[in-house]
Design a protein around this motif. Structure first.
Motif, PDB file in Angstrom:
ATOM      1  N   LEU A 177       0.835  -1.200   0.000  1.00 45.02           N
ATOM      2  CA  LEU A 177       0.000   0.000   0.000  1.00 45.02           C
ATOM      3  C   LEU A 177       0.871   1.251   0.000  1.00 45.02           C
ATOM      4  CD1 LEU A 177      -3.081   0.395   0.011  1.00 45.02           C
ATOM      5  CD2 LEU A 177      -2.939   0.753   2.486  1.00 45.02           C
ATOM      6  N   ALA A 178       1.919   1.217   0.814  1.00 42.67           N
ATOM      7  CA  ALA A 178       2.824   2.369   0.901  1.00 42.67           C
ATOM      8  C   ALA A 178       3.540   2.615  -0.423  1.00 42.67           C
ATOM      9  CB  ALA A 178       3.842   2.137   2.015  1.00 42.67           C
ATOM     10  N   GLU A 179       3.939   1.554  -1.105  1.00 37.41           N
ATOM     11  CA  GLU A 179       4.611   1.712  -2.395  1.00 37.41           C
ATOM     12  C   GLU A 179       3.682   2.372  -3.423  1.00 37.41           C
ATOM     13  OE1 GLU A 179       5.976  -2.079  -3.586  1.00 37.41           O
ATOM     14  OE2 GLU A 179       7.593  -2.193  -2.093  1.00 37.41           O
ATOM     15  N   LEU A 180       2.409   1.940  -3.419  1.00 38.12           N
ATOM     16  CA  LEU A 180       1.447   2.556  -4.343  1.00 38.12           C
ATOM     17  C   LEU A 180       1.197   4.015  -3.985  1.00 38.12           C
ATOM     18  CD1 LEU A 180      -1.166  -0.323  -4.796  1.00 38.12           C
ATOM     19  CD2 LEU A 180       0.433   0.551  -6.506  1.00 38.12           C
ATOM     20  N   ALA A 181       1.159   4.308  -2.690  1.00 37.74           N
ATOM     21  CA  ALA A 181       0.893   5.675  -2.245  1.00 37.74           C
ATOM     22  C   ALA A 181       1.988   6.624  -2.692  1.00 37.74           C
ATOM     23  CB  ALA A 181       0.731   5.723  -0.727  1.00 37.74           C
ATOM     24  N   ASP A 191     -11.034  -2.802   0.381  1.00 33.40           N
ATOM     25  CA  ASP A 191     -11.244  -3.849   1.386  1.00 33.40           C
ATOM     26  C   ASP A 191     -11.158  -3.268   2.785  1.00 33.40           C
ATOM     27  OD1 ASP A 191     -11.224  -5.821  -0.732  1.00 33.40           O
ATOM     28  OD2 ASP A 191      -9.044  -5.539  -0.767  1.00 33.40           O
ATOM     29  N   GLU A 192     -12.075  -3.682   3.648  1.00 32.31           N
ATOM     30  CA  GLU A 192     -12.073  -3.201   5.024  1.00 32.31           C
ATOM     31  C   GLU A 192     -10.828  -3.659   5.784  1.00 32.31           C
ATOM     32  OE1 GLU A 192     -15.637  -4.371   6.938  1.00 32.31           O
ATOM     33  OE2 GLU A 192     -16.929  -3.013   5.776  1.00 32.31           O
ATOM     34  N   THR A 193     -10.149  -4.666   5.289  1.00 32.05           N
ATOM     35  CA  THR A 193      -8.953  -5.165   5.978  1.00 32.05           C
ATOM     36  C   THR A 193      -7.853  -4.106   6.040  1.00 32.05           C
ATOM     37  OG1 THR A 193      -8.192  -6.111   3.871  1.00 32.05           O
ATOM     38  CG2 THR A 193      -9.396  -7.567   5.383  1.00 32.05           C
ATOM     39  N   PHE A 194      -7.938  -3.076   5.179  1.00 29.89           N
ATOM     40  CA  PHE A 194      -6.921  -2.021   5.191  1.00 29.89           C
ATOM     41  C   PHE A 194      -7.261  -0.902   6.173  1.00 29.89           C
ATOM     42  CE2 PHE A 194      -6.286  -3.801   0.872  1.00 29.89           C
ATOM     43  CZ  PHE A 194      -4.939  -4.147   0.991  1.00 29.89           C
ATOM     44  N   THR A 195      -8.394  -1.008   6.841  1.00 29.12           N
ATOM     45  CA  THR A 195      -8.777   0.023   7.808  1.00 29.12           C
ATOM     46  C   THR A 195      -7.751   0.085   8.933  1.00 29.12           C
ATOM     47  OG1 THR A 195     -11.112  -0.355   7.326  1.00 29.12           O
ATOM     48  CG2 THR A 195     -10.588   0.821   9.363  1.00 29.12           C
ATOM     49  N   GLY A 196      -7.317   1.286   9.239  1.00 29.13           N
ATOM     50  CA  GLY A 196      -6.359   1.483  10.327  1.00 29.13           C
ATOM     51  C   GLY A 196      -4.914   1.414   9.904  1.00 29.13           C
ATOM     52  N   VAL A 197      -4.641   0.978   8.677  1.00 29.90           N
ATOM     53  CA  VAL A 197      -3.258   0.926   8.202  1.00 29.90           C
ATOM     54  C   VAL A 197      -2.769   2.351   7.959  1.00 29.90           C
ATOM     55  CG1 VAL A 197      -1.735   0.150   6.356  1.00 29.90           C
ATOM     56  CG2 VAL A 197      -3.577  -1.347   7.165  1.00 29.90           C
ATOM     57  N   GLU A 198      -1.616   2.684   8.539  1.00 29.00           N
ATOM     58  CA  GLU A 198      -1.082   4.037   8.417  1.00 29.00           C
ATOM     59  C   GLU A 198       0.138   4.025   7.507  1.00 29.00           C
ATOM     60  OE1 GLU A 198      -0.367   5.864  12.152  1.00 29.00           O
ATOM     61  OE2 GLU A 198      -2.420   5.606  12.883  1.00 29.00           O
ATOM     62  N   VAL A 199       0.005   4.758   6.411  1.00 28.26           N
ATOM     63  CA  VAL A 199       1.121   4.930   5.478  1.00 28.26           C
ATOM     64  C   VAL A 199       1.119   6.382   5.023  1.00 28.26           C
ATOM     65  CG1 VAL A 199       1.075   2.536   4.650  1.00 28.26           C
ATOM     66  CG2 VAL A 199      -0.299   4.265   3.490  1.00 28.26           C
ATOM     67  N   ASP A 200       2.269   6.834   4.559  1.00 28.89           N
ATOM     68  CA  ASP A 200       2.358   8.197   4.044  1.00 28.89           C
ATOM     69  C   ASP A 200       1.582   8.297   2.733  1.00 28.89           C
ATOM     70  OD1 ASP A 200       3.942   8.975   6.145  1.00 28.89           O
ATOM     71  OD2 ASP A 200       5.829   8.567   5.074  1.00 28.89           O
ATOM     72  N   GLY A 201       0.956   9.458   2.529  1.00 28.80           N
ATOM     73  CA  GLY A 201       0.213   9.694   1.288  1.00 28.80           C
ATOM     74  C   GLY A 201      -1.285   9.683   1.527  1.00 28.80           C
ATOM     75  N   ASP A 202      -2.026   9.965   0.468  1.00 29.69           N
ATOM     76  CA  ASP A 202      -3.489  10.018   0.541  1.00 29.69           C
ATOM     77  C   ASP A 202      -4.048   8.638   0.259  1.00 29.69           C
ATOM     78  OD1 ASP A 202      -6.135  10.749   0.598  1.00 29.69           O
ATOM     79  OD2 ASP A 202      -6.123  11.757  -1.351  1.00 29.69           O
ATOM     80  N   VAL A 203      -4.317   7.890   1.312  1.00 28.29           N
ATOM     81  CA  VAL A 203      -4.877   6.544   1.190  1.00 28.29           C
ATOM     82  C   VAL A 203      -6.264   6.553   1.831  1.00 28.29           C
ATOM     83  CG1 VAL A 203      -4.642   4.116   1.789  1.00 28.29           C
ATOM     84  CG2 VAL A 203      -2.616   5.463   1.215  1.00 28.29           C
ATOM     85  N   GLN A 204      -7.262   6.170   1.058  1.00 21.01           N
ATOM     86  CA  GLN A 204      -8.647   6.143   1.532  1.00 21.01           C
ATOM     87  C   GLN A 204      -9.149   4.712   1.521  1.00 21.01           C
ATOM     88  OE1 GLN A 204     -10.950   8.761  -0.987  1.00 21.01           O
ATOM     89  NE2 GLN A 204      -9.411  10.390  -0.901  1.00 21.01           N
ATOM     90  N   VAL A 205      -9.777   4.302   2.604  1.00 22.20           N
ATOM     91  CA  VAL A 205     -10.382   2.981   2.661  1.00 22.20           C
ATOM     92  C   VAL A 205     -11.877   3.156   2.418  1.00 22.20           C
ATOM     93  CG1 VAL A 205     -10.785   0.922   4.051  1.00 22.20           C
ATOM     94  CG2 VAL A 205      -8.637   2.181   4.286  1.00 22.20           C
TER      95      VAL A 205
END
Length: 658
Positions: A177-181, A191-205
């Motif tokens: 996810l971080a690489e894509l961000a 996917d709800e499984t990504f909820t709470g994952v913290e990475v730099d960039g604009d990531v929306q679940v």
């Protein structure tokens, strides 16, 4: 709707129609342009399909036009109507109006025509119509600044189908996810499984993203409106000029479109413009800022006397120090001022905000150096920040504008359809006004025309002599050469065709029956050979064999063979037609001979020449009932007898007496 139930529509065409959203509405309304959006269907084919759908709706199996000349006159009338339309849509739409024997179809078009002739062909509205075209489908859009993310194969397939405009990536964990961000301005995790994952960039679940494609890819809506912006704005102008009731707030629609650029970009956003300018000008501004610092420092060095004692010089040399150390020791304040000038120039030139300014200040080092050079890594971070901010701002602006336009999509489509339909109405209105038309009345028998003016004549309307003519049953029409017999047949034919299309007719008043068939036989060029003569006689024999409610118009049938035989044949045909429920007009120079050969009383009308003036016939163009018109030779002989007074002319004149 079962498309294959439409006459002329097979499985392949039905399949193509099924691919078009709103095809049923288009068939009901005769929206030829919309039907032509189906794969492999031209506008001409679409018009035929629309006519077929109309026939099915009215259970109309009639075929009014039975001869080439009747069909030719229909084409000429249709062309006159089309010439008065502005848009290509209206020209095709008019092709869905066809001559019919169906009472319900005729009445349907009459209701339309009665509204149409009340329309004032306003020049401003007609000018605006020139810019209205049928709406195009949304252009294919590919968006590269954001992506969808999932770790589920089923969701992957659904995402690619629902939102093909965005790339869809598969990731398993936060690292992916971080690489894509880092590569996209926005990453939307499905996917709800990504909820709470913290990475730099604009990531929306957003597990619900596929249900709200406008929010995810507003470019879809913007692309549609960008492709059709000019047509919609022209339709807005048409509604205003024609004072039409709009399906939406025209000001709101116009304002929204004014914020949309031709390529689907959002306009009039100052913050977006600032960020776009900053991205575009970054490199140039950095280099200019360097020049500002170096010019400042160079001037300071040139104006400053620097004294270095020998021991200090030896100390600097032993340490391997150069100009940087000298600057740090002797010109520290001037260097700081130079760097500050560079920073301020960069910030001001790019109009950076506070957060961006903090990054920009680090683009020039604290440690003295000459010449002053920027830190490429810092400038790279600033560029990334500006590009990301720009894309976020652009996406947000697109979403806001797309939200506003989404609600206006159907009203905008209705707005354009109404403008295009107005053009159809105005074409009918202009035709009716230019040819002084009126709506006909349907009666039980015959045709009665008062003040008829044929639109098929080449002369201007104001010089055409109005014609009154009434016919019921079987009638011979006699008259002088060039007296207007053929023009009278053309007028009768044109009036019947227009009336049974449901349209206004070029006359002061018209009363006619609703005919089941129209047969118009034009003048034959030269005597027919035996085979052609036989075919013609068979054709008229079939015509006389039966069928109710037909109109038969025939122009000089006697030319098919020698005059004596022609008179007998025509007399027999008229006798047979007189025994059926047929209205017929036969133009002939052999009216006296035909009447003599007939076994029954035949009605004869005449277009009478009232005399000769300067060698030209003076003709009363309206046929006189129950009157055998005199021929041109008889008029000439009569003139000679009157002027010359010679016995030979009197003897010749006697030969014309019955």
């Amino acid at each position: 709707m079962e498309f294959e139930s439409i006459p002329g529509v097979g499985a392949k065409t039905a399949s193509a129609l099924a691919e078009v959203e709103g095809a049923e509405r288009a068939l009901r309304e005769g929206d030829v342009a919309h039907l032509a959006g189906a794969p492999g269907i031209s506008q001409g084919r679409a018009a035929r399909i629309a006519r077929g759908a109309i026939r099915r709706e009215h259970d109309d199996s009639s075929r009014l036009l039975r001869t080439d000349r009747a069909r030719e006159i229909h084409r000429e009338l249709l062309s006159l109507l089309q010439e008065r339309a502005i848009t290509s849509y209206a020209k095709r739409r008019l092709e869905t109006f066809y001559p019919s024997a169906s009472p319900s179809r005729i009445e349907e078009v009459r209701e339309f025509a009665e509204r149409a002739i009340e329309r004032e062909p306003d020049p401003e509205a007609r000018e605006a119509l020139a810019g209205v075209e049928p709406l195009e489908a949304a252009r294919d859009v590919r968006v590269r600044d954001r992506c969808l993310v999932t770790n589920d194969a089923e969701t992957l397939a659904a995402a690619r189908e629902a939102i093909p405009e965005l790339p869809v990536e598969v990731v398993e964990d936060a690292r992916g996810l971080a690489e894509l961000a880092r590569g996209y301005s926005t990453v939307i995790a499905l996917d709800e499984t990504f909820t709470g994952v913290e990475v730099d960039g604009d990531v929306q679940v957003r597990p619900d993203a596929l249900a709200d494609p406008v929010e995810v890819v507003p470019e879809r809506v913007l692309s549609f409106f960008a492709a059709n912006r000019e047509s919609i704005r022209a339709a807005v102008a048409v509604h205003r000029a024609a004072d039409m009731e709009p399906p939406c707030d025209l000001r709101a629609l116009d304002d929204a479109l004014s914020r949309l650029g031709p390529d689907g970009e959002v306009r009039d956003d100052e913050e977006l413009e600032r960020l776009s300018t900053a991205v575009d000008d970054l490199d140039a501004s950095v280099h200019t800022a360097e020049s500002v610092a170096n010019d400042h420092l160079r001037t300071a060095i040139e104006e400053r006397d620097v004294t270095i004692e020998g021991t200090d010089l030896l100390s600097l040399a032993e340490r391997g120090a150069g100009i940087d150390s000298l600057l740090s020791r002797e010109l520290a304040d001037e260097y700081d001022a130079a760097v500050e000038a560079a920073r301020e120039h960069l910030i001001d030139a790019l109009a950076l905000d506070s957060g961006e300014s903090e990054i920009a200040r680090n683009a020039f080092p604290e440690e003295p150096t000459f010449p002053v050079e920027h830190d490429e890594d810092v400038v790279g971070r600033l560029r990334e920040e500006l590009v990301a901010a720009k894309e976020r701002r652009a996406t947000r602006g697109k979403r806001e504008l797309a939200d506003a336009l989404t609600e206006l999509r159907e009203p905008a489509a209705a707005l354009v359809r109404a403008a295009l339909e107005l053009d159809v109405e105005l074409a009918v209105s202009r035709f009716a006004r230019e040819f002084d038309c009126t709506m006909p009345e349907f009666v039980e028998d015959g045709v009665t025309i008062e003040g008829g003016r044929s639109p098929l004549l080449a002369e201007p309307l104001e010089v055409i002599e109005p014609v009154d003519y009434s016919v019921s049953g079987v009638t011979l029409l006699s008259g002088v050469n060039s007296g207007g017999k053929t023009s009278t047949l053309d007028l009768v034919c044109a009036v019947v065709i227009l009336a049974q299309m449901g349209l206004p007719v070029p006359a002061d008043r018209v009363r006619l029956r609703r005919f089941s068939e129209l047969h118009y036989h034009a003048k034959t060029q030269g005597t027919l050979d035996a085979g052609a003569f036989e075919g013609t006689v068979k054709e008229f024999a079939d015509l006389a064999a039966g069928g109710e409610g037909r109109l038969v118009l025939v122009d000089e049938l006697e030319s098919i063979t020698e005059p004596g035989a022609s008179a007998k044949i025509i007399a027999g045909i008229l006798e047979a037609l007189g025994e059926t429920d047929t209205t017929a007009v036969f133009v002939s120079h052999l009216a006296r001979e035909i009447r003599a050969a007939a076994d029954c009383e035949l009605a004869v009308d005449g277009i009478e020449a009232v005399g000769l003036e300067d060698g030209e016939l003076v003709v009363n163009r309206s046929p006189v009932k129950d009157h055998l018109a005199r021929s041109t030779p008889e008029l000439i002989v009569e003139k000679l007898a009157r002027e010359e007074g010679t016995a030979i002319y009197d003897r010749l004149l006697e030969k014309f007496e019955p």
